[in-house]
Design a protein around this motif. Sequence first.
Motif, short mmCIF file in Angstrom:
data_model
loop_
_atom_site.label_atom_id
_atom_site.label_comp_id
_atom_site.label_asym_id
_atom_site.label_seq_id
_atom_site.Cartn_x
_atom_site.Cartn_y
_atom_site.Cartn_z
N LEU A 80 30.57 48.58 51.90
CA LEU A 80 30.86 49.78 51.13
C LEU A 80 30.43 49.67 49.67
N GLY A 81 30.03 48.47 49.24
CA GLY A 81 29.66 48.27 47.84
C GLY A 81 30.85 48.30 46.90
N LEU A 82 32.01 47.87 47.39
CA LEU A 82 33.24 47.91 46.59
C LEU A 82 33.60 46.57 45.95
N GLN A 83 32.65 45.63 45.94
CA GLN A 83 32.98 44.29 45.44
C GLN A 83 33.50 44.32 44.00
N ASN A 84 32.90 45.18 43.15
CA ASN A 84 33.29 45.20 41.74
C ASN A 84 34.67 45.83 41.52
N GLU A 85 35.16 46.56 42.50
CA GLU A 85 36.49 47.19 42.37
C GLU A 85 37.56 46.42 43.12
N PHE A 86 37.15 45.46 43.92
CA PHE A 86 38.09 44.68 44.73
C PHE A 86 38.87 43.71 43.85
N LEU A 87 40.19 43.66 44.02
CA LEU A 87 41.04 42.81 43.20
C LEU A 87 41.95 41.96 44.08
N TYR A 88 42.06 40.68 43.75
CA TYR A 88 43.13 39.86 44.31
C TYR A 88 44.33 39.92 43.38
N SER A 89 45.50 39.76 43.95
CA SER A 89 46.71 39.80 43.14
C SER A 89 46.77 38.61 42.20
N SER A 90 47.45 38.79 41.10
CA SER A 90 47.63 37.73 40.12
C SER A 90 48.48 36.60 40.70
N THR A 91 48.15 35.38 40.33
CA THR A 91 48.98 34.25 40.76
C THR A 91 50.39 34.36 40.18
N GLN A 92 50.52 35.11 39.08
CA GLN A 92 51.83 35.32 38.47
C GLN A 92 52.74 36.12 39.41
N GLY A 93 52.11 36.86 40.34
CA GLY A 93 52.90 37.67 41.26
C GLY A 93 53.21 36.98 42.57
N SER A 94 53.04 35.66 42.65
CA SER A 94 53.24 34.96 43.91
C SER A 94 54.73 34.69 44.19
#
Length: 441
Positions: free
Chosen positions: A76-90
Amino acid sequence: MDQTLDTDIVVIGAGVSGLSTAFWLHKKGFKVIVLEKNAVAGGSMESIRQDGFLFDRGPNSGLETTPLIQELVKDLGLQNEFLYSSTQGSKRYVMRDNELHAIPTTPQGFLQTKLFSGKAKWRVLKEPFIKRSSDGYYQSLADFVRRRLGEEFLDYAIDPFVSGVYAGDPEKLSVKSAFPKVYNLEEKYGGLIVGAARSTKERRQRAETSKQSAKMFSFTNGMQSLPNTIANKLGDRVKYLCDVLSITKSEGRYNVIYNRGGDFTSSISTRAVISTAPSYVASRYFSHLLPDSPAHFDAIYHPPVMVVFLGYKGNQIGRELDGFGYLIPGKENKNYLGAIWSSTIFPNRAPQDSECFTLFVGGARKTELFDLNKDELVDKVVEEFSKQMAITGTPVYKNYRFWSKAIPQYNTGYIEHENYFDSCEENFPGIYISGNFRGGI
Protein backbone atom coordinates in the motif's frame (compact mmCIF):
# COMPACT_ATOMS: atom_id res chain seq x y z
CA MET A 1 -33.96 -2.54 -11.42
CA ASP A 2 -30.75 -1.51 -13.18
CA GLN A 3 -28.97 -3.89 -15.53
CA THR A 4 -27.23 -6.71 -13.66
CA LEU A 5 -23.43 -6.42 -13.33
CA ASP A 6 -21.16 -9.45 -13.57
CA THR A 7 -18.03 -10.21 -11.54
CA ASP A 8 -15.99 -13.04 -10.02
CA ILE A 9 -16.40 -12.11 -6.35
CA VAL A 10 -18.56 -9.71 -4.34
CA VAL A 11 -17.25 -8.59 -0.97
CA ILE A 12 -19.87 -7.12 1.36
CA GLY A 13 -18.44 -4.56 3.76
CA ALA A 14 -15.56 -2.07 3.35
CA GLY A 15 -14.08 -2.52 6.80
CA VAL A 16 -10.51 -3.72 7.12
CA SER A 17 -11.53 -7.40 6.73
CA GLY A 18 -13.46 -6.89 3.52
CA LEU A 19 -11.01 -4.46 1.97
CA SER A 20 -7.86 -6.47 2.70
CA THR A 21 -9.54 -9.61 1.32
CA ALA A 22 -10.61 -7.72 -1.81
CA PHE A 23 -7.12 -6.24 -2.20
CA TRP A 24 -5.38 -9.63 -2.15
CA LEU A 25 -7.97 -11.17 -4.48
CA HIS A 26 -7.50 -8.29 -6.91
CA LYS A 27 -3.72 -8.85 -6.80
CA LYS A 28 -4.37 -12.48 -7.75
CA GLY A 29 -6.27 -11.36 -10.85
CA PHE A 30 -9.88 -11.81 -9.73
CA LYS A 31 -12.60 -9.34 -10.68
CA VAL A 32 -13.82 -8.00 -7.33
CA ILE A 33 -16.58 -5.59 -6.34
CA VAL A 34 -16.90 -4.31 -2.75
CA LEU A 35 -20.33 -3.12 -1.60
CA GLU A 36 -20.33 -0.71 1.35
CA LYS A 37 -23.47 0.56 3.07
CA ASN A 38 -21.87 3.78 4.34
CA ALA A 39 -20.39 6.73 2.44
CA VAL A 40 -16.81 6.03 3.63
CA ALA A 41 -14.55 3.04 4.12
CA GLY A 42 -13.28 1.77 7.46
CA GLY A 43 -16.14 0.06 9.28
CA SER A 44 -15.41 0.39 12.99
CA MET A 45 -12.06 2.06 12.25
CA GLU A 46 -12.87 5.75 12.59
CA SER A 47 -10.14 8.36 13.10
CA ILE A 48 -10.83 12.08 13.53
CA ARG A 49 -8.50 15.00 14.23
CA GLN A 50 -9.79 18.10 16.01
CA ASP A 51 -7.95 20.91 17.79
CA GLY A 52 -4.69 19.02 17.40
CA PHE A 53 -6.00 15.82 19.04
CA LEU A 54 -6.30 12.52 17.16
CA PHE A 55 -9.23 10.37 18.33
CA ASP A 56 -9.46 6.75 17.17
CA ARG A 57 -13.15 6.14 17.83
CA GLY A 58 -12.94 2.37 17.33
CA PRO A 59 -9.78 0.22 17.30
CA ASN A 60 -6.80 2.30 18.42
CA SER A 61 -3.99 -0.07 17.41
CA GLY A 62 -3.16 -3.43 15.87
CA LEU A 63 -0.84 -6.30 16.78
CA GLU A 64 1.78 -7.50 14.30
CA THR A 65 1.17 -11.23 14.76
CA THR A 66 1.95 -12.19 11.15
CA PRO A 67 4.39 -11.11 8.40
CA LEU A 68 1.35 -10.49 6.18
CA ILE A 69 0.80 -7.14 7.91
CA GLN A 70 4.16 -5.76 6.78
CA GLU A 71 3.53 -7.21 3.33
CA LEU A 72 0.23 -5.33 3.11
CA VAL A 73 1.75 -2.08 4.42
CA LYS A 74 4.50 -2.29 1.79
CA ASP A 75 2.03 -3.05 -1.02
CA LEU A 76 0.00 0.00 0.00
CA GLY A 77 3.03 2.31 0.26
CA LEU A 78 2.22 3.08 3.90
CA GLN A 79 5.72 2.49 5.30
CA ASN A 80 6.28 6.18 6.11
CA GLU A 81 3.01 6.37 8.09
CA PHE A 82 3.43 3.06 9.90
CA LEU A 83 4.24 3.43 13.61
CA TYR A 84 5.29 1.01 16.32
CA SER A 85 4.21 1.86 19.83
CA SER A 86 6.65 3.57 22.15
CA THR A 87 8.63 1.37 24.51
CA GLN A 88 7.40 3.76 27.20
CA GLY A 89 3.95 2.27 26.63
CA SER A 90 4.97 -1.32 27.31
CA LYS A 91 4.05 -1.28 31.01
CA ARG A 92 0.41 -2.12 31.73
CA TYR A 93 -1.46 -1.66 34.95
CA VAL A 94 -4.42 -3.24 36.73
CA MET A 95 -6.34 -1.47 39.47
CA ARG A 96 -6.72 -3.09 42.87
CA ASP A 97 -8.14 -1.23 45.87
CA ASN A 98 -7.89 2.02 43.84
CA GLU A 99 -4.13 1.53 43.35
CA LEU A 100 -2.49 0.81 39.99
CA HIS A 101 -0.21 -2.24 39.93
CA ALA A 102 2.02 -3.09 36.98
CA ILE A 103 1.19 -6.45 35.42
CA PRO A 104 4.20 -8.71 36.06
CA THR A 105 5.95 -9.99 32.93
CA THR A 106 8.60 -12.22 34.51
CA PRO A 107 8.50 -15.01 37.11
CA GLN A 108 10.37 -12.77 39.55
CA GLY A 109 7.93 -9.94 38.93
CA PHE A 110 5.01 -12.29 39.55
CA LEU A 111 6.44 -13.36 42.89
CA GLN A 112 7.07 -9.75 43.94
CA THR A 113 3.88 -8.05 42.74
CA LYS A 114 1.25 -6.80 45.19
CA LEU A 115 -1.47 -7.33 42.59
CA PHE A 116 -1.95 -10.88 43.91
CA SER A 117 -1.82 -12.24 47.43
CA GLY A 118 0.64 -14.96 48.46
CA LYS A 119 -2.22 -17.45 48.51
CA ALA A 120 -3.16 -16.56 44.93
CA LYS A 121 0.44 -16.91 43.73
CA TRP A 122 0.72 -20.34 45.32
CA ARG A 123 -2.55 -21.36 43.66
CA VAL A 124 -1.23 -20.35 40.23
CA LEU A 125 1.97 -22.36 40.79
CA LYS A 126 -0.18 -25.47 41.34
CA GLU A 127 -1.67 -25.14 37.81
CA PRO A 128 0.50 -27.84 36.15
CA PHE A 129 -0.99 -30.41 38.54
CA ILE A 130 -4.65 -29.64 37.73
CA LYS A 131 -6.33 -32.31 35.59
CA ARG A 132 -8.19 -31.68 32.35
CA SER A 133 -11.87 -30.87 32.55
CA SER A 134 -14.40 -33.42 31.32
CA ASP A 135 -16.86 -30.72 30.18
CA GLY A 136 -14.54 -28.02 28.79
CA TYR A 137 -16.42 -27.93 25.49
CA TYR A 138 -19.23 -25.83 26.99
CA GLN A 139 -17.30 -24.28 29.86
CA SER A 140 -17.29 -20.57 30.61
CA LEU A 141 -13.97 -18.77 30.78
CA ALA A 142 -14.61 -17.98 34.46
CA ASP A 143 -15.16 -21.63 35.38
CA PHE A 144 -12.09 -22.65 33.38
CA VAL A 145 -9.86 -20.10 35.14
CA ARG A 146 -11.23 -20.85 38.61
CA ARG A 147 -10.45 -24.51 38.12
CA ARG A 148 -6.95 -24.02 36.74
CA LEU A 149 -5.72 -20.79 38.37
CA GLY A 150 -8.07 -19.86 41.21
CA GLU A 151 -10.63 -17.18 42.06
CA GLU A 152 -8.26 -14.31 42.73
CA PHE A 153 -6.44 -14.71 39.43
CA LEU A 154 -9.84 -14.63 37.74
CA ASP A 155 -10.81 -11.41 39.53
CA TYR A 156 -7.59 -9.43 39.06
CA ALA A 157 -6.07 -10.79 35.85
CA ILE A 158 -8.66 -12.44 33.61
CA ASP A 159 -11.70 -10.29 34.40
CA PRO A 160 -9.98 -6.97 33.51
CA PHE A 161 -8.27 -8.57 30.50
CA VAL A 162 -11.63 -9.77 29.16
CA SER A 163 -13.15 -6.33 29.63
CA GLY A 164 -10.21 -4.86 27.71
CA VAL A 165 -10.53 -7.25 24.77
CA TYR A 166 -14.23 -8.14 24.54
CA ALA A 167 -15.85 -5.63 26.90
CA GLY A 168 -17.28 -8.94 28.07
CA ASP A 169 -18.23 -11.00 31.09
CA PRO A 170 -15.98 -14.02 31.81
CA GLU A 171 -18.92 -15.77 33.50
CA LYS A 172 -20.67 -15.86 30.11
CA LEU A 173 -17.87 -16.09 27.55
CA SER A 174 -17.06 -19.54 26.18
CA VAL A 175 -13.45 -20.49 26.78
CA LYS A 176 -13.44 -22.68 23.67
CA SER A 177 -14.93 -20.08 21.32
CA ALA A 178 -13.62 -16.81 22.79
CA PHE A 179 -10.14 -18.04 23.72
CA PRO A 180 -9.54 -21.17 21.63
CA LYS A 181 -5.75 -21.04 22.06
CA VAL A 182 -6.13 -21.10 25.84
CA TYR A 183 -8.64 -23.94 25.59
CA ASN A 184 -6.31 -25.90 23.30
CA LEU A 185 -3.38 -25.56 25.71
CA GLU A 186 -5.29 -27.74 28.14
CA GLU A 187 -6.68 -30.06 25.48
CA LYS A 188 -3.37 -30.60 23.69
CA TYR A 189 -0.79 -30.29 26.47
CA GLY A 190 -2.79 -30.89 29.64
CA GLY A 191 -2.19 -27.47 31.17
CA LEU A 192 -1.51 -23.77 30.59
CA ILE A 193 2.03 -23.32 31.87
CA VAL A 194 3.41 -26.43 30.16
CA GLY A 195 1.36 -25.74 27.04
CA ALA A 196 2.51 -22.13 26.77
CA ALA A 197 6.15 -23.22 26.80
CA ARG A 198 5.65 -25.91 24.16
CA SER A 199 3.40 -23.84 21.88
CA THR A 200 5.98 -21.04 21.74
CA LYS A 201 8.32 -23.34 19.80
CA GLU A 202 5.53 -24.29 17.38
CA ARG A 203 4.67 -20.63 16.71
CA ARG A 204 8.30 -19.91 15.83
CA GLN A 205 8.19 -22.71 13.27
CA ARG A 206 5.07 -21.11 11.70
CA ALA A 207 6.68 -17.62 11.74
CA GLU A 208 3.87 -16.40 14.01
CA THR A 209 4.10 -14.15 17.06
CA SER A 210 1.91 -14.47 20.12
CA LYS A 211 -0.34 -11.54 20.98
CA GLN A 212 1.54 -11.16 24.25
CA SER A 213 4.86 -10.46 22.51
CA ALA A 214 3.67 -9.04 19.17
CA LYS A 215 4.55 -5.42 18.44
CA MET A 216 1.71 -2.92 18.60
CA PHE A 217 1.27 -0.62 15.63
CA SER A 218 -0.79 2.23 14.25
CA PHE A 219 -0.43 4.98 11.66
CA THR A 220 0.48 8.65 11.80
CA ASN A 221 -3.11 9.70 11.20
CA GLY A 222 -4.80 6.87 13.03
CA MET A 223 -6.07 3.39 12.24
CA GLN A 224 -8.52 4.51 9.57
CA SER A 225 -5.52 5.24 7.34
CA LEU A 226 -5.28 1.50 6.63
CA PRO A 227 -8.78 0.90 5.20
CA ASN A 228 -8.80 4.31 3.51
CA THR A 229 -5.59 3.51 1.64
CA ILE A 230 -6.80 0.07 0.58
CA ALA A 231 -10.05 1.58 -0.67
CA ASN A 232 -8.14 4.20 -2.65
CA LYS A 233 -6.00 1.48 -4.24
CA LEU A 234 -9.11 -0.47 -5.25
CA GLY A 235 -10.67 2.67 -6.74
CA ASP A 236 -14.10 2.28 -8.31
CA ARG A 237 -14.17 -1.40 -7.34
CA VAL A 238 -15.48 -0.13 -4.00
CA LYS A 239 -19.09 1.05 -4.31
CA TYR A 240 -20.44 3.18 -1.47
CA LEU A 241 -24.01 3.75 -0.24
CA CYS A 242 -24.89 0.24 -1.40
CA ASP A 243 -27.17 -1.53 1.09
CA VAL A 244 -27.39 -5.25 0.34
CA LEU A 245 -31.00 -6.48 0.48
CA SER A 246 -30.80 -10.16 -0.42
CA ILE A 247 -28.68 -12.93 -1.93
CA THR A 248 -30.20 -15.63 -4.12
CA LYS A 249 -28.76 -18.50 -6.16
CA SER A 250 -29.58 -19.52 -9.73
CA GLU A 251 -27.77 -21.76 -12.23
CA GLY A 252 -24.66 -22.07 -10.08
CA ARG A 253 -24.21 -18.31 -9.54
CA TYR A 254 -25.23 -15.93 -6.80
CA ASN A 255 -27.27 -12.81 -7.36
CA VAL A 256 -26.59 -9.97 -4.90
CA ILE A 257 -29.43 -7.44 -4.84
CA TYR A 258 -28.72 -4.08 -3.25
CA ASN A 259 -30.15 -0.61 -2.85
CA ARG A 260 -27.89 2.06 -4.30
CA GLY A 261 -27.96 5.49 -2.72
CA GLY A 262 -31.48 4.96 -1.45
CA ASP A 263 -32.93 5.46 -4.94
CA PHE A 264 -32.16 2.50 -7.19
CA THR A 265 -32.17 -1.27 -6.80
CA SER A 266 -29.31 -3.00 -8.58
CA SER A 267 -27.90 -6.51 -8.74
CA ILE A 268 -24.62 -8.30 -9.35
CA SER A 269 -24.18 -11.83 -10.66
CA THR A 270 -21.12 -13.47 -9.11
CA ARG A 271 -19.34 -16.77 -8.55
CA ALA A 272 -18.69 -16.08 -4.87
CA VAL A 273 -19.83 -13.82 -2.04
CA ILE A 274 -17.66 -12.89 0.94
CA SER A 275 -19.68 -11.31 3.75
CA THR A 276 -17.78 -9.23 6.32
CA ALA A 277 -20.74 -7.28 7.70
CA PRO A 278 -21.82 -7.60 11.37
CA SER A 279 -23.98 -10.63 12.10
CA TYR A 280 -27.12 -8.59 12.73
CA VAL A 281 -26.73 -7.00 9.28
CA ALA A 282 -25.81 -10.21 7.46
CA SER A 283 -28.91 -11.89 8.91
CA ARG A 284 -31.17 -9.81 6.69
CA TYR A 285 -29.60 -10.50 3.33
CA PHE A 286 -28.79 -14.16 4.03
CA SER A 287 -32.33 -14.99 5.16
CA HIS A 288 -33.41 -15.78 1.56
CA LEU A 289 -30.54 -18.20 1.01
CA LEU A 290 -29.51 -19.79 4.31
CA PRO A 291 -32.03 -21.77 6.35
CA ASP A 292 -32.50 -20.75 10.00
CA SER A 293 -30.10 -17.84 9.61
CA PRO A 294 -31.88 -15.45 12.05
CA ALA A 295 -31.64 -18.05 14.84
CA HIS A 296 -27.85 -17.78 14.61
CA PHE A 297 -26.95 -14.39 13.12
CA ASP A 298 -29.42 -12.45 15.29
CA ALA A 299 -28.70 -14.47 18.44
CA ILE A 300 -25.14 -13.12 18.76
CA TYR A 301 -25.07 -10.49 21.47
CA HIS A 302 -23.29 -7.18 20.87
CA PRO A 303 -23.23 -5.07 24.08
CA PRO A 304 -23.10 -1.27 23.96
CA VAL A 305 -19.74 0.44 24.50
CA MET A 306 -18.86 4.11 24.76
CA VAL A 307 -15.36 5.30 23.84
CA VAL A 308 -14.50 8.51 25.70
CA PHE A 309 -11.56 10.64 24.58
CA LEU A 310 -10.04 13.30 26.87
CA GLY A 311 -7.30 15.86 26.29
CA TYR A 312 -5.43 17.80 28.99
CA LYS A 313 -2.49 20.13 29.30
CA GLY A 314 0.50 18.21 30.56
CA ASN A 315 0.75 20.31 33.74
CA GLN A 316 -2.78 19.25 34.75
CA ILE A 317 -1.70 15.62 35.24
CA GLY A 318 -0.27 14.63 38.59
CA ARG A 319 0.69 11.05 37.74
CA GLU A 320 3.65 9.88 35.68
CA LEU A 321 2.56 8.48 32.31
CA ASP A 322 4.93 5.53 32.23
CA GLY A 323 2.86 2.89 30.48
CA PHE A 324 0.09 1.81 28.15
CA GLY A 325 -2.70 2.51 30.62
CA TYR A 326 -4.76 0.42 33.00
CA LEU A 327 -7.67 -2.00 33.25
CA ILE A 328 -10.26 -2.11 35.99
CA PRO A 329 -11.61 -5.35 37.49
CA GLY A 330 -15.34 -5.54 38.07
CA LYS A 331 -14.73 -5.81 41.81
CA GLU A 332 -13.49 -2.21 41.81
CA ASN A 333 -17.01 -1.05 40.89
CA LYS A 334 -16.06 1.86 38.63
CA ASN A 335 -18.08 3.47 35.86
CA TYR A 336 -15.48 2.67 33.19
CA LEU A 337 -13.54 -0.41 32.14
CA GLY A 338 -10.09 1.11 31.78
CA ALA A 339 -8.02 3.84 30.19
CA ILE A 340 -5.36 4.00 27.49
CA TRP A 341 -2.69 6.70 27.74
CA SER A 342 -2.91 7.38 24.01
CA SER A 343 -0.30 10.12 23.64
CA THR A 344 2.24 8.02 25.54
CA ILE A 345 1.83 5.09 23.18
CA PHE A 346 1.97 6.86 19.80
CA PRO A 347 3.21 10.31 18.69
CA ASN A 348 1.01 12.86 16.94
CA ARG A 349 -2.02 12.18 19.18
CA ALA A 350 -2.03 15.48 21.08
CA PRO A 351 -0.69 19.04 20.65
CA GLN A 352 2.67 19.94 22.13
CA ASP A 353 2.64 20.09 25.94
CA SER A 354 -0.67 18.18 26.01
CA GLU A 355 -1.69 14.59 26.70
CA CYS A 356 -4.71 12.52 25.68
CA PHE A 357 -6.47 9.44 26.98
CA THR A 358 -9.01 6.94 25.65
CA LEU A 359 -11.48 5.43 28.12
CA PHE A 360 -13.98 2.60 27.62
CA VAL A 361 -17.40 2.49 29.23
CA GLY A 362 -20.15 -0.12 29.41
CA GLY A 363 -19.76 -3.52 27.81
CA ALA A 364 -21.54 -6.72 28.79
CA ARG A 365 -21.11 -6.24 32.54
CA LYS A 366 -22.21 -2.58 32.72
CA THR A 367 -25.09 -2.12 30.26
CA GLU A 368 -27.22 -0.35 32.89
CA LEU A 369 -24.91 2.67 32.71
CA PHE A 370 -26.55 3.69 29.46
CA ASP A 371 -29.82 4.31 31.24
CA LEU A 372 -28.15 7.59 32.19
CA ASN A 373 -27.96 10.60 29.91
CA LYS A 374 -24.79 10.22 27.81
CA ASP A 375 -23.31 13.57 28.83
CA GLU A 376 -24.08 12.87 32.49
CA LEU A 377 -22.35 9.50 32.20
CA VAL A 378 -19.27 11.08 30.60
CA ASP A 379 -19.08 13.58 33.47
CA LYS A 380 -19.16 10.74 36.03
CA VAL A 381 -16.39 8.91 34.17
CA VAL A 382 -14.25 12.06 33.89
CA GLU A 383 -14.61 12.66 37.64
CA GLU A 384 -13.45 9.11 38.49
CA PHE A 385 -10.62 9.21 35.98
CA SER A 386 -9.38 12.61 37.17
CA LYS A 387 -9.25 11.39 40.75
CA GLN A 388 -7.33 8.25 39.77
CA MET A 389 -4.81 10.17 37.67
CA ALA A 390 -4.45 13.14 40.07
CA ILE A 391 -5.69 15.52 37.36
CA THR A 392 -6.60 19.10 38.20
CA GLY A 393 -9.14 21.14 36.27
CA THR A 394 -11.34 20.12 33.36
CA PRO A 395 -10.35 18.56 30.01
CA VAL A 396 -9.27 20.99 27.30
CA TYR A 397 -10.79 18.55 24.78
CA LYS A 398 -13.60 16.04 25.28
CA ASN A 399 -15.35 13.77 22.81
CA TYR A 400 -17.02 10.37 22.72
CA ARG A 401 -18.34 7.73 20.34
CA PHE A 402 -21.24 5.53 21.43
CA TRP A 403 -21.43 2.11 19.78
CA SER A 404 -24.90 0.69 20.40
CA LYS A 405 -23.72 -2.72 19.18
CA ALA A 406 -20.01 -3.05 19.75
CA ILE A 407 -18.09 -6.32 20.11
CA PRO A 408 -19.74 -9.72 19.49
CA GLN A 409 -19.78 -11.90 22.59
CA TYR A 410 -18.58 -15.48 22.09
CA ASN A 411 -20.73 -16.73 24.97
CA THR A 412 -21.15 -20.34 26.10
CA GLY A 413 -22.94 -22.34 23.43
CA TYR A 414 -21.34 -20.23 20.67
CA ILE A 415 -20.03 -23.45 19.18
CA GLU A 416 -23.55 -24.02 17.82
CA HIS A 417 -23.30 -20.81 15.80
CA GLU A 418 -19.83 -21.77 14.58
CA ASN A 419 -21.06 -25.19 13.47
CA TYR A 420 -23.98 -23.56 11.65
CA PHE A 421 -21.70 -21.15 9.74
CA ASP A 422 -19.44 -24.06 8.80
CA SER A 423 -22.39 -26.04 7.45
CA CYS A 424 -23.64 -23.04 5.45
CA GLU A 425 -20.31 -22.74 3.65
CA GLU A 426 -20.27 -26.50 2.99
CA ASN A 427 -23.82 -26.52 1.60
CA PHE A 428 -23.39 -23.33 -0.44
CA PRO A 429 -19.95 -23.39 -2.11
CA GLY A 430 -18.87 -19.85 -2.92
CA ILE A 431 -20.43 -18.34 0.21
CA TYR A 432 -17.87 -17.16 2.78
CA ILE A 433 -19.06 -15.84 6.13
CA SER A 434 -16.46 -13.58 7.71
CA GLY A 435 -16.33 -10.63 10.08
CA ASN A 436 -15.48 -10.33 13.76
CA PHE A 437 -18.18 -12.80 14.87
CA ARG A 438 -16.35 -15.59 13.05
CA GLY A 439 -12.97 -16.96 14.09
CA GLY A 440 -12.22 -14.31 16.70
CA ILE A 441 -12.73 -10.60 17.11
